[in-house]
Enzyme design. Structure first.
Site, short mmCIF file in Angstrom:
data_model
loop_
_atom_site.label_atom_id
_atom_site.label_comp_id
_atom_site.label_asym_id
_atom_site.label_seq_id
_atom_site.Cartn_x
_atom_site.Cartn_y
_atom_site.Cartn_z
N GLY A 45 0.82 -1.22 0.00
CA GLY A 45 0.00 0.00 0.00
C GLY A 45 0.85 1.26 0.00
CG ASN A 47 -0.94 3.67 -4.14
OD1 ASN A 47 -1.13 2.65 -3.47
ND2 ASN A 47 -1.93 4.51 -4.45
CB THR A 48 -1.74 6.99 -1.34
OG1 THR A 48 -2.29 8.23 -0.88
CG2 THR A 48 -2.50 5.84 -0.71
N GLY A 49 -0.33 8.00 1.18
CA GLY A 49 -0.39 8.05 2.64
C GLY A 49 0.88 7.65 3.36
N GLY A 51 2.20 4.73 3.79
CA GLY A 51 3.03 3.78 3.05
C GLY A 51 3.97 4.49 2.09
CB SER A 174 -5.51 0.76 14.37
OG SER A 174 -6.33 1.80 14.88
CE1 TYR A 200 -8.94 -0.08 9.94
CE2 TYR A 200 -9.30 0.82 12.13
CZ TYR A 200 -8.50 0.68 11.01
OH TYR A 200 -7.27 1.30 10.97
#
Length: 323
Positions: A45, A47-49, A51, A174, A200
């Site tokens: 993951g 490609n953004t944020g 990560g 989390s 979640y």
């Protein structure tokens, strides 16, 4: 003039409190100056944020970075951007769909074949509070991507990680795991009304329990396993929650943006612990770092670590595909 003092004091207190709260939940800058030349790192993951920022920072530090993402076009764009910003040409994009066991197996097979070593596996990718979707193989999406997909990927790469020791596995969980409850009789939410938040929390608790058990099993192998809460930031993870459309949430996450000030809510600022755990002290000197995780529940880790082997709902053929 006096009539403005109280309102201004209240406003100043609110702004200051929001900034302090944001700094508390987001963390500070990582003080480590460690470099990782010659180390191969996989970030899911990426490609953004968080990560992407992790991949960027580790590329700056000299690592050979593999961005593993579902959307290969976005992944390649992120890899190109990181190469340009860091001048590190050992940054590559690979396709990995954690909602597909077939894709995970194909990705792992390619890594095993092409990479001589894998020193760091960062299981970062996640979905949060999405609708009641299922993966390609019929698993509830949040459990499937956040836990089961990374469970399979980690186990497929475990021999490579052992052969590359000292190495480490970083599982992003989390603080939501503390509210988690794992219903072994209905893991896929087929018998209950779907609760996006509870699903979640269940997935993140599963990550912690898996980490706890895996770290126990890998003692003495040179492979360190950690789970962590990276902090809070404005990233695409919250796209299904509506939290960024809330003025209060926006103010708490990024008061500077609301007030027209320079933004301080960058993912790079939220994971000092994350980066310290990733870089560690066990490889490059100093005291030996103790394997840790966010928390645990008694007796359940071994059940989750052996999810395809225990009874009850795990007897369903689709769970056996994780073996």
């Amino acid at each position: 003039m006096n009539r403005y003092i109280l309102p201004l004091s209240v406003l100043g207190t609110a702004v200051g409190g929001a900034v302090l709260l944001k700094d508390f939940v987001a963390g500070g800058a990582c003080p480590s100056k460690t470099t990782i030349p010659g180390k191969t790192v996989i970030v899911t993951g990426a490609n953004t944020g968080i990560g992407k920022q992790t991949a960027l920072e580790l590329a700056r530090r000299g690592g050979a970075i593999i961005l593993a993402c579902r959307d290969l076009e976005k992944c390649e764009a992120a890899a190109k951007e990181i190469r340009g910003e860091t001048l590190n040409h050992h940054v590559n994009a690979r396709h990995l769909d954690l909602a597909s066991l077939k894709s995970i197996r194909e990705f792992a097979a390619k890594i095993i074949e092409e990479e001589e070593r894998v020193h760091i596996l960062i299981n970062n990718a996640a979905v949060m509070r999405c609708p009641h979707w299922t993966t390609e193989d019929g698993f509830e999406m949040q459990l499937g991507v956040n836990y089961l997909g990374h469970f399979l990927l980690t186990n497929l790469l475990l021999d490579k990680l052992k052969a590359s020791a000292p190495s480490r596995i970083i599982n992003l969980s989390s603080l939501a795991h503390v509210a988690g409850h794992i219903d072994f009789e209905d893991l896929n939410w087929e018998k209950r009304k779907y609760d996006t938040k509870a699903a979640y929390c269940q997935s993140k608790l599963a990550v912690v329990l898996f980490t706890k058990e895996l770290s126990r099993r890998l003692q003495g192998t040179g492979v360190t396993v950690n789970a962590l809460h990276p902090g809070v930031a404005r990233t695409e993870l919250g796209r299904h929650t509506g939290m960024h459309s809330s003025t209060f949430s926006s103010f708490t996450l990024d008061p500077g943006k609301v007030l027209g000030m320079p933004s301080r809510n960058r993912p790079t600022q939220i994971w000092p612990c994350y980066l310290r755990v990733t870089l560690g002290t066990a490889w490059w000197g100093g005291t030996t770092e103790e394997t840790g995780c966010l928390g645990s529940r008694p007796s359940l880790p071994s059940l989750l670590a052996n999810c395809h082997a225990v009874g009850g709902p795990w007897r369903d053929p689709k769970w056996a595909s994780l073996g």
